[in-house]
Structures are given as structure tokens and as C-alpha cells.
Design a protein around this motif. Structure first.
Motif, PDB file in Angstrom:
ATOM      1  N   VAL A 120      59.105 -57.688  28.358  1.00 59.31           N
ATOM      2  CA  VAL A 120      60.141 -57.846  29.385  1.00 59.31           C
ATOM      3  C   VAL A 120      61.317 -56.944  29.056  1.00 59.31           C
ATOM      4  O   VAL A 120      61.860 -56.989  27.941  1.00 59.31           O
ATOM      5  CB  VAL A 120      60.611 -59.313  29.479  1.00 59.31           C
ATOM      6  CG1 VAL A 120      61.782 -59.444  30.461  1.00 59.31           C
ATOM      7  CG2 VAL A 120      59.461 -60.207  29.912  1.00 59.31           C
ATOM      8  N   ALA A 121      61.692 -56.113  30.010  1.00 61.20           N
ATOM      9  CA  ALA A 121      62.879 -55.266  29.856  1.00 61.20           C
ATOM     10  C   ALA A 121      64.089 -56.015  30.388  1.00 61.20           C
ATOM     11  O   ALA A 121      64.016 -56.705  31.406  1.00 61.20           O
ATOM     12  CB  ALA A 121      62.697 -53.955  30.613  1.00 61.20           C
ATOM     13  N   LEU A 122      65.193 -55.870  29.683  1.00 62.23           N
ATOM     14  CA  LEU A 122      66.451 -56.499  30.089  1.00 62.23           C
ATOM     15  C   LEU A 122      67.503 -55.413  30.268  1.00 62.23           C
ATOM     16  O   LEU A 122      67.712 -54.586  29.380  1.00 62.23           O
ATOM     17  CB  LEU A 122      66.920 -57.498  29.022  1.00 62.23           C
ATOM     18  CG  LEU A 122      68.339 -58.066  29.190  1.00 62.23           C
ATOM     19  CD1 LEU A 122      68.435 -58.934  30.441  1.00 62.23           C
ATOM     20  CD2 LEU A 122      68.751 -58.863  27.953  1.00 62.23           C
ATOM     21  N   ILE A 123      68.147 -55.427  31.417  1.00 60.07           N
ATOM     22  CA  ILE A 123      69.276 -54.541  31.674  1.00 60.07           C
ATOM     23  C   ILE A 123      70.492 -55.410  31.961  1.00 60.07           C
ATOM     24  O   ILE A 123      70.417 -56.343  32.762  1.00 60.07           O
ATOM     25  CB  ILE A 123      69.007 -53.606  32.876  1.00 60.07           C
ATOM     26  CG1 ILE A 123      67.818 -52.694  32.587  1.00 60.07           C
ATOM     27  CG2 ILE A 123      70.243 -52.773  33.198  1.00 60.07           C
ATOM     28  CD1 ILE A 123      67.417 -51.823  33.775  1.00 60.07           C
ATOM     29  N   GLY A 124      71.583 -55.133  31.288  1.00 60.09           N
ATOM     30  CA  GLY A 124      72.822 -55.865  31.508  1.00 60.09           C
ATOM     31  C   GLY A 124      73.932 -54.921  31.910  1.00 60.09           C
ATOM     32  O   GLY A 124      74.048 -53.815  31.361  1.00 60.09           O
ATOM     33  N   GLN A 182      70.444 -52.007  27.558  1.00 66.02           N
ATOM     34  CA  GLN A 182      69.051 -52.291  27.875  1.00 66.02           C
ATOM     35  C   GLN A 182      68.253 -52.486  26.597  1.00 66.02           C
ATOM     36  O   GLN A 182      68.567 -51.909  25.554  1.00 66.02           O
ATOM     37  CB  GLN A 182      68.447 -51.163  28.713  1.00 66.02           C
ATOM     38  CG  GLN A 182      68.514 -49.795  28.074  1.00 66.02           C
ATOM     39  CD  GLN A 182      68.047 -48.685  28.995  1.00 66.02           C
ATOM     40  OE1 GLN A 182      68.331 -48.698  30.201  1.00 66.02           O
ATOM     41  NE2 GLN A 182      67.305 -47.732  28.447  1.00 66.02           N
ATOM     42  N   GLY A 183      67.249 -53.334  26.690  1.00 63.82           N
ATOM     43  CA  GLY A 183      66.381 -53.604  25.553  1.00 63.82           C
ATOM     44  C   GLY A 183      65.041 -54.114  26.037  1.00 63.82           C
ATOM     45  O   GLY A 183      64.879 -54.458  27.213  1.00 63.82           O
ATOM     46  N   VAL A 184      64.071 -54.195  25.128  1.00 62.39           N
ATOM     47  CA  VAL A 184      62.732 -54.670  25.465  1.00 62.39           C
ATOM     48  C   VAL A 184      62.385 -55.842  24.550  1.00 62.39           C
ATOM     49  O   VAL A 184      62.561 -55.755  23.322  1.00 62.39           O
ATOM     50  CB  VAL A 184      61.672 -53.556  25.308  1.00 62.39           C
ATOM     51  CG1 VAL A 184      60.293 -54.077  25.677  1.00 62.39           C
ATOM     52  CG2 VAL A 184      62.038 -52.352  26.174  1.00 62.39           C
ATOM     53  N   ALA A 224      62.749 -64.668  25.240  1.00 58.46           N
ATOM     54  CA  ALA A 224      63.581 -63.891  24.312  1.00 58.46           C
ATOM     55  C   ALA A 224      64.586 -63.039  25.078  1.00 58.46           C
ATOM     56  O   ALA A 224      65.763 -62.935  24.691  1.00 58.46           O
ATOM     57  CB  ALA A 224      62.690 -63.008  23.434  1.00 58.46           C
ATOM     58  N   ALA A 225      64.146 -62.419  26.171  1.00 62.45           N
ATOM     59  CA  ALA A 225      65.061 -61.608  26.973  1.00 62.45           C
ATOM     60  C   ALA A 225      66.177 -62.468  27.556  1.00 62.45           C
ATOM     61  O   ALA A 225      67.350 -62.059  27.579  1.00 62.45           O
ATOM     62  CB  ALA A 225      64.299 -60.905  28.088  1.00 62.45           C
ATOM     63  N   LEU A 226      65.828 -63.676  27.999  1.00 61.18           N
ATOM     64  CA  LEU A 226      66.854 -64.564  28.534  1.00 61.18           C
ATOM     65  C   LEU A 226      67.822 -65.015  27.448  1.00 61.18           C
ATOM     66  O   LEU A 226      69.037 -65.087  27.684  1.00 61.18           O
ATOM     67  CB  LEU A 226      66.195 -65.771  29.207  1.00 61.18           C
ATOM     68  CG  LEU A 226      65.542 -65.484  30.559  1.00 61.18           C
ATOM     69  CD1 LEU A 226      64.710 -66.678  31.016  1.00 61.18           C
ATOM     70  CD2 LEU A 226      66.597 -65.143  31.604  1.00 61.18           C
ATOM     71  N   ALA A 244      63.184 -54.347  36.163  1.00 58.74           N
ATOM     72  CA  ALA A 244      64.498 -54.813  35.725  1.00 58.74           C
ATOM     73  C   ALA A 244      65.604 -54.194  36.564  1.00 58.74           C
ATOM     74  O   ALA A 244      66.602 -54.845  36.899  1.00 58.74           O
ATOM     75  CB  ALA A 244      64.705 -54.491  34.248  1.00 58.74           C
ATOM     76  N   ARG A 245      65.435 -52.906  36.904  1.00 59.10           N
ATOM     77  CA  ARG A 245      66.427 -52.239  37.750  1.00 59.10           C
ATOM     78  C   ARG A 245      66.468 -52.876  39.134  1.00 59.10           C
ATOM     79  O   ARG A 245      67.546 -53.079  39.707  1.00 59.10           O
ATOM     80  CB  ARG A 245      66.087 -50.753  37.848  1.00 59.10           C
ATOM     81  CG  ARG A 245      67.096 -49.929  38.607  1.00 59.10           C
ATOM     82  CD  ARG A 245      68.431 -49.892  37.919  1.00 59.10           C
ATOM     83  NE  ARG A 245      68.342 -49.267  36.600  1.00 59.10           N
ATOM     84  CZ  ARG A 245      69.333 -49.268  35.716  1.00 59.10           C
ATOM     85  NH1 ARG A 245      70.471 -49.880  36.009  1.00 59.10           N
ATOM     86  NH2 ARG A 245      69.192 -48.687  34.538  1.00 59.10           N
ATOM     87  N   GLU A 246      65.296 -53.199  39.672  1.00 56.73           N
ATOM     88  CA  GLU A 246      65.251 -53.894  40.962  1.00 56.73           C
ATOM     89  C   GLU A 246      65.911 -55.263  40.867  1.00 56.73           C
ATOM     90  O   GLU A 246      66.647 -55.689  41.773  1.00 56.73           O
ATOM     91  CB  GLU A 246      63.801 -54.039  41.421  1.00 56.73           C
ATOM     92  CG  GLU A 246      63.637 -54.778  42.744  1.00 56.73           C
ATOM     93  CD  GLU A 246      62.183 -54.991  43.130  1.00 56.73           C
ATOM     94  OE1 GLU A 246      61.928 -55.845  44.003  1.00 56.73           O
ATOM     95  OE2 GLU A 246      61.303 -54.311  42.570  1.00 56.73           O
ATOM     96  N   ALA A 247      65.668 -55.948  39.744  1.00 50.96           N
ATOM     97  CA  ALA A 247      66.220 -57.293  39.565  1.00 50.96           C
ATOM     98  C   ALA A 247      67.738 -57.273  39.503  1.00 50.96           C
ATOM     99  O   ALA A 247      68.400 -58.150  40.078  1.00 50.96           O
ATOM    100  CB  ALA A 247      65.642 -57.929  38.291  1.00 50.96           C
ATOM    101  N   ILE A 248      68.312 -56.308  38.828  1.00 52.47           N
ATOM    102  CA  ILE A 248      69.772 -56.282  38.716  1.00 52.47           C
ATOM    103  C   ILE A 248      70.395 -55.979  40.080  1.00 52.47           C
ATOM    104  O   ILE A 248      71.493 -56.462  40.401  1.00 52.47           O
ATOM    105  CB  ILE A 248      70.229 -55.279  37.636  1.00 52.47           C
ATOM    106  CG1 ILE A 248      71.612 -55.689  37.110  1.00 52.47           C
ATOM    107  CG2 ILE A 248      70.244 -53.851  38.123  1.00 52.47           C
ATOM    108  CD1 ILE A 248      72.016 -54.964  35.837  1.00 52.47           C
TER     109      ILE A 248
END
Length: 216
Positions: free
Chosen positions: A11-15, A59-61, A67-69, A112-116
Motif C-alpha cells: 500500500v502506497a501512502l501519500i500525505g 510518500q511511503g510504501v 501499517a499505512a493507516l 494513492a494519488r487518486e485517493a488523495i
């Protein structure tokens, strides 16, 4: 028939810091952002360490959605009340474009980009103005993704509706501090902390974070 367990995709996370460009103390904000990301890297299992990129974004994986949450929870509570953060999480394959500089791409990042963008759009609506987190996973069952999104909407609403003091209490308890230590930190009595945990939904938010943090 094979009994091999199929491991879930990463899971990729972008903040993205909300309204960072209007912040009066940009350097102090960046320093706090670096510290928050570093703490998330130290506390949460990660495939590729989260890094700050351009535009007040990181961003991270991560090996699991949970874990991403958890990383998002750490960063958000660490930065409050200085700033709030918007998060996009996407599940899928990850491609490493530049291993030296840690540049990645692939379906997980696209999701992740779509999600943000989804989280940002929802925050523009009155009924979902507290939305800060969204999840996109094209290869997962739509009902599962919808359930995760609903849980995140509820958690974002609870956290977004809390007072500054209650959110500081939430952050302290999330990091494992005892109630009396949290009370000293925010300048109220331990009994007042206990009352807020029950009255302001802090206890419910903590349980939701623990449950979401265990998702595969």
C-alpha cells in the motif's frame, strides 16, 4: 489445490499538508513535518521509508493497509495543532524507478494519488468537510473498499470534531502515554482526561485506530 497464502499487494501512502502555503511559519512547519515522518518511519513497519517530496508532501510504501493507516495516524497527531494533513492510500504493485533517490511509481501510487484527490474533493462538501483520508484499491472487492472508506469517514469526523485539547489527548494516548502523563502535558486533571475520553469519543477513536491499524 494449492494452500499457499497469497500475500496482499503493498500500500502506497501519500500525505499532503492542508493549506501549507498560507502557513505563517513555513520553516517551523517543515521541521515539524520532518520530525513527524521520521517518527512514523521509526514506529510503523514499512517497505520503503516515507520521504518528504516537493510541495509539502510525503510518500511511503507499506506491507499492509493497516501499517499505512498507522503511519497516517502518527503523522497527523504529531503535526496537530500546527497543521492538518490529507492522506491518500492506494493498493497495488510498486515499481522502483530510481533506487538511489527512492523514486517509485506503479499502480499503488496511481491509486494513492487518486485517493488523495477523492479526500480533497470530499472536504469541499459541507456534509463531508472533515474528510482527510481516502482509500483506492482497484483489485479489491468494491464492498471491502467501501467499508474501509466508511470507517475512515467516521474516524475523520470524530477527530475533526474534537477540540484542540481532546485531539492532543488522543495523540498522547495513541502513542501509549498514561492518562496522568497526558493530563500533565495538556494542563488538566487526570479525571478531566478520563471524562473527555468518554464524552468526546476519544476512546472510540482509539479503538477504531487500533482496528484499522490491524488490517491486512
Amino acid at each position: 489445490m494449492s494452500n499457499l497464502k497469497v500475500e496482499p499487494s503493498p500500500v502506497a501512502l501519500i500525505g499532503d499538508i492542508v493549506e501549507s502555503r498560507t502557513h505563517r511559519e513555513r520553516q517551523a512547519l517543515h521541521n515539524a513535518f520532518e520530525a513527524a515522518v521520521a517518527r512514523a518511519n521509526a514506529e510503523v513497519p514499512i517497505d520503503d521509508p516515507a520521504v518528504i517530496t516537493v510541495g509539502d508532501e510525503f510518500q511511503g510504501v507499506y506491507p499492509t493497509l493497516g501499517a499505512a493507516l498507522r503511519a497516517s495516524f502518527v503523522v497527523r497527531t504529531e503535526l496537530f495543532p500546527r497543521a492538518d494533513v490529507r492522506f491518500g492510500l492506494g493498493r497495488g504493485a510498486v515499481t522502483t524507478l530510481d533506487p538511489v533517490r527512492g523514486i517509485h511509481d506503479g499502480p499503488a501510487y496511481w491509486a494513492a494519488r487518486e485517493a488523495i484527490t477523492v479526500a480533497e474533493d470530499r472536504a469541499q462538501r459541507a456534509q463531508t468537510r472533515t474528510s482527510r483520508t481516502a482509500y483506492v484499491a482497484p483489485d479489491e472487492a468494491p464492498a471491502t473498499v467501501a467499508a474501509v472508506r466508511a470507517a475512515l469517514d467516521c474516524l475523520d469526523f470524530m477527530v475533526g470534531s474534537m477540540s484542540t485539547t481532546s485531539r492532543e489527548i488522543l495523540g498522547g494516548l495513541m502513542h501509549g502515554h498514561a492518562q496522568h502523563d497526558v493530563a500533565d502535558r495538556v494542563g488538566i486533571s487526570p479525571s478531566a482526561v478520563s471524562q473527555r475520553v468518554r464524552r468526546d469519543g476519544i476512546g472510540v477513536a482509539l479503538e477504531a485506530m487500533m482496528t484499522l491499524g490491524d488490517l491486512p
